[in-house]
Design a protein around this motif. Structure first.
Motif, PDB file in Angstrom:
ATOM      1  N   LYS A  66       0.831  -1.206   0.000  1.00 56.30           N
ATOM      2  CA  LYS A  66       0.000   0.000   0.000  1.00 56.30           C
ATOM      3  C   LYS A  66       0.862   1.252   0.000  1.00 56.30           C
ATOM      4  O   LYS A  66       0.582   2.214  -0.700  1.00 56.30           O
ATOM      5  CB  LYS A  66      -0.919  -0.008   1.225  1.00 56.30           C
ATOM      6  CG  LYS A  66      -1.920   1.141   1.238  1.00 56.30           C
ATOM      7  CD  LYS A  66      -2.875   1.014   2.400  1.00 56.30           C
ATOM      8  CE  LYS A  66      -3.894   2.165   2.396  1.00 56.30           C
ATOM      9  NZ  LYS A  66      -4.848   2.059   3.530  1.00 56.30           N
ATOM     10  N   GLN A  67       1.972   1.224   0.792  1.00 58.94           N
ATOM     11  CA  GLN A  67       2.888   2.371   0.830  1.00 58.94           C
ATOM     12  C   GLN A  67       3.534   2.595  -0.534  1.00 58.94           C
ATOM     13  O   GLN A  67       3.690   3.732  -0.994  1.00 58.94           O
ATOM     14  CB  GLN A  67       3.970   2.129   1.893  1.00 58.94           C
ATOM     15  CG  GLN A  67       4.958   3.276   2.032  1.00 58.94           C
ATOM     16  CD  GLN A  67       4.304   4.559   2.479  1.00 58.94           C
ATOM     17  OE1 GLN A  67       3.409   4.534   3.317  1.00 58.94           O
ATOM     18  NE2 GLN A  67       4.701   5.676   1.919  1.00 58.94           N
ATOM     19  N   SER A  68       3.907   1.483  -1.212  1.00 59.05           N
ATOM     20  CA  SER A  68       4.510   1.597  -2.549  1.00 59.05           C
ATOM     21  C   SER A  68       3.518   2.192  -3.539  1.00 59.05           C
ATOM     22  O   SER A  68       3.881   3.020  -4.386  1.00 59.05           O
ATOM     23  CB  SER A  68       4.978   0.220  -3.031  1.00 59.05           C
ATOM     24  OG  SER A  68       5.988  -0.284  -2.187  1.00 59.05           O
ATOM     25  N   GLU A  69       2.249   1.789  -3.430  1.00 61.42           N
ATOM     26  CA  GLU A  69       1.215   2.350  -4.316  1.00 61.42           C
ATOM     27  C   GLU A  69       1.050   3.847  -4.060  1.00 61.42           C
ATOM     28  O   GLU A  69       0.906   4.636  -5.002  1.00 61.42           O
ATOM     29  CB  GLU A  69      -0.106   1.617  -4.095  1.00 61.42           C
ATOM     30  CG  GLU A  69      -0.091   0.169  -4.602  1.00 61.42           C
ATOM     31  CD  GLU A  69      -1.378  -0.569  -4.248  1.00 61.42           C
ATOM     32  OE1 GLU A  69      -2.169  -0.022  -3.443  1.00 61.42           O
ATOM     33  OE2 GLU A  69      -1.587  -1.682  -4.774  1.00 61.42           O
ATOM     34  N   ASN A  70       1.094   4.238  -2.772  1.00 65.10           N
ATOM     35  CA  ASN A  70       0.992   5.668  -2.447  1.00 65.10           C
ATOM     36  C   ASN A  70       2.195   6.440  -2.986  1.00 65.10           C
ATOM     37  O   ASN A  70       2.069   7.554  -3.498  1.00 65.10           O
ATOM     38  CB  ASN A  70       0.891   5.849  -0.930  1.00 65.10           C
ATOM     39  CG  ASN A  70      -0.420   5.329  -0.366  1.00 65.10           C
ATOM     40  OD1 ASN A  70      -1.412   5.217  -1.093  1.00 65.10           O
ATOM     41  ND2 ASN A  70      -0.442   4.990   0.913  1.00 65.10           N
ATOM     42  N   LYS A 187      14.613   4.442  -6.024  1.00 62.24           N
ATOM     43  CA  LYS A 187      13.575   3.439  -6.269  1.00 62.24           C
ATOM     44  C   LYS A 187      14.081   2.475  -7.342  1.00 62.24           C
ATOM     45  O   LYS A 187      13.995   2.736  -8.546  1.00 62.24           O
ATOM     46  CB  LYS A 187      12.268   4.104  -6.719  1.00 62.24           C
ATOM     47  CG  LYS A 187      11.564   4.910  -5.621  1.00 62.24           C
ATOM     48  CD  LYS A 187      11.007   4.016  -4.546  1.00 62.24           C
ATOM     49  CE  LYS A 187      10.213   4.805  -3.510  1.00 62.24           C
ATOM     50  NZ  LYS A 187       9.674   3.923  -2.446  1.00 62.24           N
ATOM     51  N   GLY A 188      14.623   1.326  -6.884  1.00 61.97           N
ATOM     52  CA  GLY A 188      15.188   0.358  -7.825  1.00 61.97           C
ATOM     53  C   GLY A 188      14.144  -0.264  -8.723  1.00 61.97           C
ATOM     54  O   GLY A 188      14.392  -0.522  -9.901  1.00 61.97           O
ATOM     55  N   GLN A 189      12.924  -0.501  -8.162  1.00 54.89           N
ATOM     56  CA  GLN A 189      11.905  -1.159  -8.973  1.00 54.89           C
ATOM     57  C   GLN A 189      11.422  -0.299 -10.124  1.00 54.89           C
ATOM     58  O   GLN A 189      10.905  -0.805 -11.114  1.00 54.89           O
ATOM     59  CB  GLN A 189      10.722  -1.598  -8.104  1.00 54.89           C
ATOM     60  CG  GLN A 189       9.954  -0.460  -7.412  1.00 54.89           C
ATOM     61  CD  GLN A 189      10.511  -0.152  -6.055  1.00 54.89           C
ATOM     62  OE1 GLN A 189      11.718  -0.110  -5.888  1.00 54.89           O
ATOM     63  NE2 GLN A 189       9.645   0.083  -5.074  1.00 54.89           N
ATOM     64  N   PHE A 239      25.254   1.440 -17.036  1.00 51.57           N
ATOM     65  CA  PHE A 239      26.214   2.138 -16.184  1.00 51.57           C
ATOM     66  C   PHE A 239      25.956   1.885 -14.698  1.00 51.57           C
ATOM     67  O   PHE A 239      26.675   2.390 -13.858  1.00 51.57           O
ATOM     68  CB  PHE A 239      26.162   3.643 -16.448  1.00 51.57           C
ATOM     69  CG  PHE A 239      26.784   4.044 -17.750  1.00 51.57           C
ATOM     70  CD1 PHE A 239      28.134   4.336 -17.838  1.00 51.57           C
ATOM     71  CD2 PHE A 239      26.012   4.107 -18.899  1.00 51.57           C
ATOM     72  CE1 PHE A 239      28.706   4.691 -19.034  1.00 51.57           C
ATOM     73  CE2 PHE A 239      26.568   4.479 -20.110  1.00 51.57           C
ATOM     74  CZ  PHE A 239      27.923   4.773 -20.177  1.00 51.57           C
ATOM     75  N   THR A 240      24.913   1.132 -14.372  1.00 51.86           N
ATOM     76  CA  THR A 240      24.571   0.898 -12.970  1.00 51.86           C
ATOM     77  C   THR A 240      25.293  -0.349 -12.465  1.00 51.86           C
ATOM     78  O   THR A 240      24.958  -1.468 -12.842  1.00 51.86           O
ATOM     79  CB  THR A 240      23.040   0.740 -12.808  1.00 51.86           C
ATOM     80  OG1 THR A 240      22.395   1.910 -13.305  1.00 51.86           O
ATOM     81  CG2 THR A 240      22.685   0.545 -11.343  1.00 51.86           C
ATOM     82  N   LYS A 241      26.309  -0.136 -11.604  1.00 47.79           N
ATOM     83  CA  LYS A 241      27.042  -1.255 -11.017  1.00 47.79           C
ATOM     84  C   LYS A 241      26.297  -1.813  -9.812  1.00 47.79           C
ATOM     85  O   LYS A 241      26.283  -3.018  -9.582  1.00 47.79           O
ATOM     86  CB  LYS A 241      28.434  -0.797 -10.602  1.00 47.79           C
ATOM     87  CG  LYS A 241      29.301  -0.348 -11.784  1.00 47.79           C
ATOM     88  CD  LYS A 241      30.669   0.092 -11.320  1.00 47.79           C
ATOM     89  CE  LYS A 241      31.526   0.553 -12.502  1.00 47.79           C
ATOM     90  NZ  LYS A 241      32.865   1.017 -12.063  1.00 47.79           N
ATOM     91  N   THR A 242      25.693  -0.939  -9.024  1.00 44.34           N
ATOM     92  CA  THR A 242      24.871  -1.347  -7.888  1.00 44.34           C
ATOM     93  C   THR A 242      23.808  -0.280  -7.679  1.00 44.34           C
ATOM     94  O   THR A 242      24.001   0.865  -8.072  1.00 44.34           O
ATOM     95  CB  THR A 242      25.715  -1.521  -6.615  1.00 44.34           C
ATOM     96  OG1 THR A 242      24.864  -1.975  -5.550  1.00 44.34           O
ATOM     97  CG2 THR A 242      26.345  -0.216  -6.189  1.00 44.34           C
ATOM     98  N   MET A 243      22.688  -0.644  -7.095  1.00 41.12           N
ATOM     99  CA  MET A 243      21.581   0.298  -6.948  1.00 41.12           C
ATOM    100  C   MET A 243      21.965   1.427  -5.998  1.00 41.12           C
ATOM    101  O   MET A 243      22.414   1.185  -4.873  1.00 41.12           O
ATOM    102  CB  MET A 243      20.342  -0.433  -6.419  1.00 41.12           C
ATOM    103  CG  MET A 243      19.123   0.444  -6.314  1.00 41.12           C
ATOM    104  SD  MET A 243      18.652   1.092  -7.933  1.00 41.12           S
ATOM    105  CE  MET A 243      17.584   2.442  -7.451  1.00 41.12           C
ATOM    106  N   PRO A 244      21.829   2.716  -6.424  1.00 46.03           N
ATOM    107  CA  PRO A 244      22.097   3.839  -5.508  1.00 46.03           C
ATOM    108  C   PRO A 244      21.185   3.783  -4.291  1.00 46.03           C
ATOM    109  O   PRO A 244      20.097   3.196  -4.335  1.00 46.03           O
ATOM    110  CB  PRO A 244      21.794   5.082  -6.369  1.00 46.03           C
ATOM    111  CG  PRO A 244      21.962   4.610  -7.763  1.00 46.03           C
ATOM    112  CD  PRO A 244      21.499   3.183  -7.770  1.00 46.03           C
TER     113      PRO A 244
END
Length: 255
Positions: A66-70, A187-189, A239-244
């Motif tokens: 629910k928080q992700s949807e918000n 937000k990686g997703q 260019f993304t080695k790991t998620m910021p």
């Protein structure tokens, strides 16, 4: 009769022994049943605890969803607002560009007038040795000199104004070479991050920033929307080695 008297005690003894055997066997079965019942209760309590734990995890997952949807709804609303702000900024830049062009045109026209005045003054000076009216020529020279001075002041004012307009235009359309900030949220997703620098720090759309954690490069991001004191940037594929993550340093990458 005597034989029956002899057999009867034996039968009684055998019956007692059989009774004792069955009592012992039933006692063992009762003990086994009690142990099985205790084990079944233990398994039931363990299953009930796991069920409660699963319910709690399900409730937590539902809350996070629910928080992700918000968050997604809020981000979409912010993107709409940023598009409106970006359009306004583009219009302001266009107005500054037009104002600069008009000022340059006026400056060129004034310079042409000054050149014409200088030529007229030179021609009058050549005539000073002739038989013309010296007083009239002197008066004309004074008028031309005054006009030339006025034109010079206007040229200086326009030059100053043109410099101010050029500076404002540069500030509105360029990013400082040493600009840096921090990752406020990642937000990686959805493959984007939010920086804590924006329009007030002269962040421009479509500019690229390198993301560092300590001294290690972890990703590169391209600005998509700019707010007054924050901006949204999409992670550049490849260019993304790991998620910021929150707190990472972002540094402007000059093209």
């Amino acid at each position: 009769m005597k034989a029956l008297a002899k057999i009867a005690p034996i039968v009684i003894i055998l019956a007692c022994a059989a009774s004792l055997f069955f009592v012992f066997k039933l006692s063992g079965q009762k003990t086994g049943l009690i142990a099985d019942l205790a084990d079944t209760r233990s398994k039931l309590e363990s299953t009930t605890a796991k069920l409660n734990e699963t319910k709690q995890e399900l409730a937590t997952t539902s809350s996070k969803l629910k928080q992700s949807e918000n968050d997604l709804a809020s981000t979409k609303a912010n993107l709409d607002a940023k598009e409106i702000e970006l359009g306004q900024k583009k219009r302001e830049a266009e107005e500054l560009t037009k104002a600069k062009a008009d000022a340059e045109q006026q400056l060129a026209a004034l310079k042409d007038k000054m050149d014409a005045a200088d030529k007229e003054m030179a021609a009058l000076k050549e005539k000073l040795g002739g038989l013309g009216n010296v007083e009239e020529i002197t008066k004309k020279l004074e008028e031309i000199t005054a006009a030339n001075k006025s034109l010079g002041e206007k040229v200086a004012a326009l030059t100053t104004e043109n410099g101010i307009i050029a500076k404002k235009l540069e500030e509105a359309t360029t990013t400082p070479a040493d600009l840096r900030g921090r990752v406020a949220m990642a937000k990686g997703q959805w493959n984007f991050l939010i920086m804590d620098i924006g329009k007030d720090q002269r962040v421009q759309p479509n500019t690229e920033y390198l993301v560092y954690r300590d001294s290690s490069l972890v990703a590169k991001a391209k600005v998509s929307t700019v707010y007054p004191n924050s901006s949204v940037a999409d992670l550049v594929p490849g260019f993304t080695k790991t998620m910021p993550r929150e707190g990472d340093t972002v540094v402007f990458k000059k093209m």
